[in-house]
Motif scaffolding. Structure first.
Motif, mmCIF file in Angstrom:
data_model
loop_
_atom_site.group_PDB
_atom_site.id
_atom_site.type_symbol
_atom_site.label_atom_id
_atom_site.label_comp_id
_atom_site.label_asym_id
_atom_site.label_seq_id
_atom_site.Cartn_x
_atom_site.Cartn_y
_atom_site.Cartn_z
ATOM 1 N N HIS A 41 35.143 120.323 21.244
ATOM 2 C CA HIS A 41 35.318 121.406 22.215
ATOM 3 C C HIS A 41 35.416 120.841 23.641
ATOM 4 N N PHE A 49 45.207 124.120 23.046
ATOM 5 C CA PHE A 49 43.881 123.988 23.642
ATOM 6 C C PHE A 49 43.085 125.291 23.602
ATOM 7 N N ARG A 50 43.628 126.345 24.146
ATOM 8 C CA ARG A 50 42.864 127.596 24.310
ATOM 9 C C ARG A 50 42.380 128.151 22.965
ATOM 10 N N HIS A 53 39.843 125.768 21.435
ATOM 11 C CA HIS A 53 38.616 125.755 22.242
ATOM 12 C C HIS A 53 37.713 126.922 21.834
ATOM 13 N N ASP A 104 44.816 118.014 20.139
ATOM 14 C CA ASP A 104 44.585 119.199 19.304
ATOM 15 C C ASP A 104 44.821 118.928 17.825
#
Length: 160
Positions: A41, A49-50, A53, A104
């Motif tokens: 994380h 990413f988002r 995350h 990722d």
């Protein structure tokens, strides 16, 4: 300090040993899973990413919440849970996650592998606890349902 249980157990000594061993190993796996998810994380980068995350936050929260439930079940059986960092480092069988920035795709692959290990080990413990303690077995079954759901989501992510 080790010694006789401070809390009396509703189980026989042998059943308590089986359940206690399964619970302790599961506690270590869950605490390490939370650490793996947090490490990923914090170091994640890439176009996904988002979403990853947020997904990693869910993994860490689930692992922490279930680790508390597992540890409390052990304590209720008169087995002192051990979630110390040294214990986790010495006894975890989960694959380690690399240090530093993590792309990722590498994070997804690492989580797929980590979930596969946790789930395999947990299924073995479910089999072992069935006769010894149905309550512990039930707790582990509930846990595996959630972990398999999260594993599925990472496997689906892996196909992107």
């Amino acid at each position: 300090m080790s010694g006789p249980p401070v809390i009396s157990s509703p189980l026989s000594d042998s059943a308590r040993a089986v359940a206690g061993s399964a619970l302790q190993a599961t506690l270590v796996d869950l605490l390490d899973l939370a650490l793996v998810a947090e490490q990923a994380h914090w170091n994640l980068y890439g176009p996904r990413f988002r979403s990853l995350h947020v997904q990693l936050d869910e993994v860490a929260t689930t692992a922490r919440n279930f680790s508390d439930t597992v540890a409390e079940r052990a304590a209720a059986l008169g087995v002192a849970p051990d979630g110390r960092a040294g214990t986790i480092a010495a006894t975890s069988a989960l694959p380690s996650i690399p240090q530093g920035w993590l792309e990722d795709r590498a994070v997804v692959n690492a989580l797929v592998e980590t979930f596969a290990t946790v789930i395999r080990r947990l299924r073995e413990r479910i089999g072992a606890t069935g006769e010894a303690d149905a309550v512990t077995e039930d707790l582990l079954i509930g846990l595996i349902a959630e972990l398999e759901k999260q594993s599925w989501m990472f496997q689906a992510e892996n196909r992107a």
